[in-house]
Design a protein around this motif. Structure first.
Motif, PDB file in Angstrom:
ATOM      1  N   ASN A 133     -21.020  -3.710   0.776  1.00  0.00           N
ATOM      2  CA  ASN A 133     -21.136  -2.252   0.691  1.00  0.00           C
ATOM      3  C   ASN A 133     -19.799  -1.543   0.854  1.00  0.00           C
ATOM      4  OD1 ASN A 133     -23.913  -2.369   0.356  1.00  0.00           O
ATOM      5  ND2 ASN A 133     -24.240  -2.492   2.556  1.00  0.00           N
ATOM      6  N   ARG A 134     -18.737  -2.301   0.993  1.00  0.00           N
ATOM      7  CA  ARG A 134     -17.414  -1.706   1.167  1.00  0.00           C
ATOM      8  C   ARG A 134     -16.783  -1.442  -0.196  1.00  0.00           C
ATOM      9  NH1 ARG A 134     -12.774  -3.737   5.252  1.00  0.00           N
ATOM     10  NH2 ARG A 134     -11.637  -1.784   5.234  1.00  0.00           N
ATOM     11  N   TYR A 135     -16.096  -0.325  -0.306  1.00  0.00           N
ATOM     12  CA  TYR A 135     -15.429   0.034  -1.566  1.00  0.00           C
ATOM     13  C   TYR A 135     -13.949   0.259  -1.302  1.00  0.00           C
ATOM     14  CZ  TYR A 135     -13.693   2.869  -5.389  1.00  0.00           C
ATOM     15  OH  TYR A 135     -12.930   3.357  -6.413  1.00  0.00           O
ATOM     16  N   ARG A 136     -13.116  -0.345  -2.122  1.00  0.00           N
ATOM     17  CA  ARG A 136     -11.680  -0.123  -2.116  1.00  0.00           C
ATOM     18  C   ARG A 136     -11.190  -0.268  -3.548  1.00  0.00           C
ATOM     19  NH1 ARG A 136     -10.800   2.575   1.569  1.00  0.00           N
ATOM     20  NH2 ARG A 136     -10.277   1.933   3.635  1.00  0.00           N
ATOM     21  N   HIS A 137     -10.244   0.565  -3.921  1.00  0.00           N
ATOM     22  CA  HIS A 137      -9.687   0.491  -5.270  1.00  0.00           C
ATOM     23  C   HIS A 137      -8.259   0.994  -5.233  1.00  0.00           C
ATOM     24  CE1 HIS A 137      -9.387   1.741  -9.637  1.00  0.00           C
ATOM     25  NE2 HIS A 137      -9.763   0.480  -9.705  1.00  0.00           N
ATOM     26  N   VAL A 138      -7.337   0.157  -5.672  1.00  0.00           N
ATOM     27  CA  VAL A 138      -5.934   0.556  -5.791  1.00  0.00           C
ATOM     28  C   VAL A 138      -5.583   0.484  -7.264  1.00  0.00           C
ATOM     29  CG1 VAL A 138      -3.560  -0.047  -5.230  1.00  0.00           C
ATOM     30  CG2 VAL A 138      -5.325  -0.235  -3.484  1.00  0.00           C
ATOM     31  N   LEU A 139      -5.136   1.600  -7.808  1.00  0.00           N
ATOM     32  CA  LEU A 139      -4.855   1.713  -9.240  1.00  0.00           C
ATOM     33  C   LEU A 139      -3.378   2.046  -9.451  1.00  0.00           C
ATOM     34  CD1 LEU A 139      -6.018   1.922 -12.170  1.00  0.00           C
ATOM     35  CD2 LEU A 139      -6.372   4.350 -11.695  1.00  0.00           C
ATOM     36  N   ARG A 140      -2.758   1.305 -10.346  1.00  0.00           N
ATOM     37  CA  ARG A 140      -1.369   1.565 -10.720  1.00  0.00           C
ATOM     38  C   ARG A 140      -1.330   2.863 -11.532  1.00  0.00           C
ATOM     39  NH1 ARG A 140       2.860  -1.979 -10.844  1.00  0.00           N
ATOM     40  NH2 ARG A 140       1.512  -3.776 -10.556  1.00  0.00           N
ATOM     41  N   ARG A 141      -0.348   3.707 -11.252  1.00  0.00           N
ATOM     42  CA  ARG A 141      -0.216   4.967 -11.995  1.00  0.00           C
ATOM     43  C   ARG A 141       0.245   4.696 -13.420  1.00  0.00           C
ATOM     44  NH1 ARG A 141       3.311   7.444  -7.290  1.00  0.00           N
ATOM     45  NH2 ARG A 141       1.704   7.506  -5.697  1.00  0.00           N
ATOM     46  N   GLU A 142       0.175   5.716 -14.256  1.00  0.00           N
ATOM     47  CA  GLU A 142       0.575   5.561 -15.654  1.00  0.00           C
ATOM     48  C   GLU A 142       2.062   5.247 -15.808  1.00  0.00           C
ATOM     49  OE1 GLU A 142      -0.787   8.385 -18.499  1.00  0.00           O
ATOM     50  OE2 GLU A 142      -2.725   8.599 -17.491  1.00  0.00           O
ATOM     51  N   ASP A 143       2.869   5.674 -14.841  1.00  0.00           N
ATOM     52  CA  ASP A 143       4.302   5.364 -14.901  1.00  0.00           C
ATOM     53  C   ASP A 143       4.612   3.963 -14.360  1.00  0.00           C
ATOM     54  OD1 ASP A 143       3.985   5.732 -12.181  1.00  0.00           O
ATOM     55  OD2 ASP A 143       5.405   7.384 -12.012  1.00  0.00           O
ATOM     56  N   GLY A 144       3.583   3.217 -13.961  1.00  0.00           N
ATOM     57  CA  GLY A 144       3.755   1.850 -13.491  1.00  0.00           C
ATOM     58  C   GLY A 144       3.923   1.715 -11.993  1.00  0.00           C
ATOM     59  N   ARG A 145       4.013   2.837 -11.291  1.00  0.00           N
ATOM     60  CA  ARG A 145       4.204   2.778  -9.835  1.00  0.00           C
ATOM     61  C   ARG A 145       2.857   2.656  -9.134  1.00  0.00           C
ATOM     62  NH1 ARG A 145       7.189   7.975  -9.207  1.00  0.00           N
ATOM     63  NH2 ARG A 145       6.081   7.945  -7.241  1.00  0.00           N
ATOM     64  N   LEU A 146       2.915   2.117  -7.930  1.00  0.00           N
ATOM     65  CA  LEU A 146       1.730   1.976  -7.090  1.00  0.00           C
ATOM     66  C   LEU A 146       1.718   3.073  -6.032  1.00  0.00           C
ATOM     67  CD1 LEU A 146       1.833  -1.877  -6.705  1.00  0.00           C
ATOM     68  CD2 LEU A 146       0.020  -0.571  -7.801  1.00  0.00           C
ATOM     69  N   PRO A 147       0.554   3.390  -5.474  1.00  0.00           N
ATOM     70  CA  PRO A 147       0.511   4.381  -4.390  1.00  0.00           C
ATOM     71  C   PRO A 147       1.396   3.934  -3.228  1.00  0.00           C
ATOM     72  CG  PRO A 147      -1.704   3.742  -5.058  1.00  0.00           C
ATOM     73  CD  PRO A 147      -0.761   2.865  -5.794  1.00  0.00           C
ATOM     74  N   GLU A 148       2.070   4.890  -2.591  1.00  0.00           N
ATOM     75  CA  GLU A 148       3.015   4.554  -1.527  1.00  0.00           C
ATOM     76  C   GLU A 148       2.540   4.977  -0.144  1.00  0.00           C
ATOM     77  OE1 GLU A 148       6.369   6.605  -3.010  1.00  0.00           O
ATOM     78  OE2 GLU A 148       6.742   5.148  -4.609  1.00  0.00           O
ATOM     79  N   ASP A 149       1.687   5.951  -0.060  1.00  0.00           N
ATOM     80  CA  ASP A 149       1.270   6.497   1.238  1.00  0.00           C
ATOM     81  C   ASP A 149      -0.053   5.879   1.697  1.00  0.00           C
ATOM     82  OD1 ASP A 149      -0.008   7.669  -0.895  1.00  0.00           O
ATOM     83  OD2 ASP A 149      -0.249   9.600   0.094  1.00  0.00           O
TER      84      ASP A 149
END
Length: 149
Positions: A74-90
């Motif tokens: 039941n846990r949800y997590r999703h990390v998506l690369r931005r369109e410029d190729g960078r990943l979330p930093e915060d």
């Protein structure tokens, strides 16, 4: 005159049969996905996965492993690369940080990591691949071990 009609009808039928043949790209992707299934992966299109309302999804399919730990179902997590190729930093969640590290190691053609509905998956661009990359399989196995421990 009858011969012309018969030749025209045969050409019509033959053209219809040729039109439904899969393209080379479709055949390649079918072989790729079949090899993934032999490795124990499930191929999920973004529309077949459970995302919260309004969540961004990758355009590429997710290659997923089934998780044996039901607590994570039941846990949800999703990390998506931005369109410029960078990943979330915060990021503050250790799981999200692990997902970003895995995506960094894999490279730019790997777009997202998904955890939800008992599945752990990585979205990637299948272009020009004949078989599932070993580094994708290894990354999924490592992430599965991390989150189930």
């Amino acid at each position: 005159m009858v011969w012309l009609f018969l030749i025209g009808a045969a050409m019509f039928v033959w053209g219809g049969l040729l039109a439904v043949q899969p393209s080379k790209t479709q055949k390649r992707i079918a072989v790729l996905r079949e090899s993934a299934m032999h490795e124990g992966l499930h191929i999920k299109l973004p529309v077949s996965l459970k995302f919260p309302e309004g969540a961004q999804k990758s355009d590429s399919p997710y290659y997923c492993l089934t998780l044996s730990d039901r607590k994570l179902g039941n846990r949800y997590r999703h990390v998506l690369r931005r369109e410029d190729g960078r990943l979330p930093e915060d990021l503050s969640d250790p799981m999200d940080i692990s997902f970003c590290e895995a995506l960094n190691k894999l490279g730019d053609e790997y777009k997202a990591v998904y955890l939800g509905a008992g599945l752990l998956g990585i979205s990637w661009n299948e272009a020009a691949q004949e078989q599932v990359p070993e580094k994708l399989l290894q990354a999924l196995r490592e992430l599965k071990m991390k989150i189930q421990s």
